[in-house]
Design an enzyme around this catalytic site. Structure first.
Site, PDB file in Angstrom:
ATOM      1  N   HIS A 175       8.030  55.134  24.788  1.00 42.31           N
ATOM      2  CA  HIS A 175       8.919  54.399  23.890  1.00 42.31           C
ATOM      3  C   HIS A 175      10.372  54.884  23.976  1.00 42.31           C
ATOM      4  O   HIS A 175      11.282  54.229  23.456  1.00 42.31           O
ATOM      5  CB  HIS A 175       8.398  54.533  22.451  1.00 42.31           C
ATOM      6  CG  HIS A 175       8.852  53.447  21.521  1.00 42.31           C
ATOM      7  ND1 HIS A 175       9.945  52.638  21.775  1.00 42.31           N
ATOM      8  CD2 HIS A 175       8.367  53.035  20.329  1.00 42.31           C
ATOM      9  CE1 HIS A 175      10.089  51.782  20.773  1.00 42.31           C
ATOM     10  NE2 HIS A 175       9.148  52.004  19.880  1.00 42.31           N
TER      11      HIS A 175
ATOM     12  N   ASP B 259      -1.047  35.723  31.175  1.00 36.70           N
ATOM     13  CA  ASP B 259      -2.202  35.244  31.944  1.00 36.70           C
ATOM     14  C   ASP B 259      -2.085  35.760  33.375  1.00 36.70           C
ATOM     15  O   ASP B 259      -1.196  35.363  34.122  1.00 36.70           O
ATOM     16  CB  ASP B 259      -2.219  33.711  31.915  1.00 36.70           C
ATOM     17  CG  ASP B 259      -3.376  33.108  32.695  1.00 36.70           C
ATOM     18  OD1 ASP B 259      -4.129  33.863  33.353  1.00 36.70           O
ATOM     19  OD2 ASP B 259      -3.526  31.874  32.656  1.00 36.70           O
TER      20      ASP B 259
END
Length: 444
Positions: free
Chosen positions: A166, A386
């Protein structure tokens, strides 16, 4: 419910079958990129964890496609294949070299568990073994990869567990990378949006920090002792529920000429008020609402959506619990709206200068007293990631960086304007929230 979850957690036995590293498939040479004021406060957060799970029976083919696509997309996102380092003046940076190991990829199997078992509304502890780097601080990126992946074979599908450092990227950059990786796996020759990699365009102040990582042979998991009293739960707000919350609050909008309340502001105050009620605070107790706001279009000059790094700041507003509950929802929504709108380029610049004078490394739970802190965004198109075998059956956050009052908002699985609200609360508070019909029924 608790017994059922416990049973599922017992079933979830994950066996690691392979561990490799994946590098860009082209020589890039030596690269360095200075971390800037927007990145540095997060060095003492933990790796940001995401889990996506998919239906599908061809595990070996899926893993092969994921690795090959990763080699391609890392040419553009090479920083994720690097390490943290410091220059000779002690300024943190991302360092990349062709000799580095690259992204850590673990292959694993948990074939007794189905995709449906992971789609439960409660709990992240059952998901923990599917995501790498539990309890690992971002600062450890000095000697660990900045991205670690775990690809777990399920009875009827695949779980992709991701751990992103992060200190080098926020949610916008995370999902930019994920969608780009999916594009390549799905047959594209190139990604549709290249990352903008020069962080110094957003802030070029060099800040020297005297921080050292924990010993590499230490018990990393001891850094993140989970609060045994913390529960996590997903509340699914349908498009109709979101529209109802928003229209109700805007029916009595302030007459001072302010803008109508956005979907985010309307849902946020709904969560803030009901969580505060469930906590049974005294009227005089303070409660803080925090949002990690994207500053890409707020800084001067504005940065592109493809800016790769952290370009977020925490925006706070605070009031007494009694005032929040006694007043109409518009009261809290107006506070949130004003705090967000006031966070303009001048406010951002002043916050940066203040931090640079006296750097404070945040802990992940420094969001304020009795807080509701919102991260992630329903604008992230998480259900459009996807890789070539369909959309994910579910998207969740891992157990890192969770505390009482942490909320993650996701695009709803059902599409449209639906939103999934992932909340971590102390167990007694969660139990009261679940029984609050005005919160729960509107969200289901």
């Amino acid at each position: 419910m608790a017994a059922e979850l416990g049973k599922k957690e017992e079933i979830l036995k994950v066996k690691v079958t392979n561990k490799t590293h994946v590098k860009p498939n082209k020589k890039i040479g030596k690269k360095e990129c200075q971390l800037v004021t927007f990145d540095l406060p997060y060095l003492a957060f933990y790796y940001n964890q995401k889990l996506l799970f998919y239906k599908g029976a061809e595990y070996e083919e899926m893993v092969k496609k994921l690795k090959e696509g990763l080699e391609v997309v890392l040419v553009e996102f090479y920083q994720l294949a690097g390490k943290l380092g410091k220059d000779e003046e002690g300024v943190f940076r991302v360092e990349y070299g062709d000799e580095m190991e690259g992204v850590e990829v673990v292959e694993a199997a948990s074939e007794e568990i189905c995709v449906a078992d992971l789609a439960v509304e409660e709990g992240t502890s059952a998901l923990k073994d599917l995501i790498p780097y539990n309890g690992i601080l971002n600062l450890e990126g000095i000697h660990r990869p900045l991205l670690a992946l775990q690809l777990t074979k399920l009875k009827d599908g695949l779980a992709i567990g991701c751990a992103f450092n992060h200190a080098i990227l926020d949610g916008t950059s995370t999902w930019h990378f994920m969608s780009s990786w999916a594009e390549i796996c799905n047959g594209s020759k190139s990604i549709s949006a290249e990352p903008f990699l020069d962080r110094t365009q957003a802030r070029n102040t060099r800040v020297k920090l005297d921080l050292s990582p924990p010993p590499s042979n230490g018990d990393a998991s001891s850094n993140a002792k989970a609060d045994p009293n913390l529960r996590e739960r997903v509340f699914r707000f349908s498009e109709a529920a979101i529209d109802k919350i928003k229209s109700t609050i805007n029916a009595n909008a302030p007459s001072d000429g302010s803008k109508p309340f956005s979907t985010f502001q309307s849902l946020s105050v709904h969560i803030w008020r009901h969580v505060t009620k469930a906590r049974h605070l005294k009227p005089e107790d303070y409660t803080v609402f925090t949002v990690f706001a994207d500053c890409r279009k707020r800084v001067d000059p504005p940065m592109p959506d493809t800016y790769f790094g952290n370009l977020i700041q925490a925006v706070f507003t605070v009031t007494a619990a009694g005032l929040l509950s006694a007043n109409s929802p518009e009261f809290g929504a107006s506070m949130i709206q004003k705090a967000i709108e006031a966070h303009n380029s001048k406010a951002i610049d002043e916050r940066n200068k203040e931090w640079e004078k006296s750097p404070k490394i945040f802990e992940f739970k420094d969001a304020g007293v009795n807080c509701v802190a919102v991260g992630s965004s329903p604008r992230f198109r998480v259900y459009e990631v996807d890789f070539g075998w369909g959309k994910p059956e579910g998207v969740r956050s891992g157990s890192n960086n969770r505390f009482d009052g942490m909320v993650y908002l996701y695009q709803g699985k059902s599409g449209g304007r639906s939103i999934d609200v992932e909340i971590s609360l102390e167990a007694p508070t969660m139990e009261k929230l679940e029984k609050d019909e005005s919160f729960v029924l509107i969200g289901n």
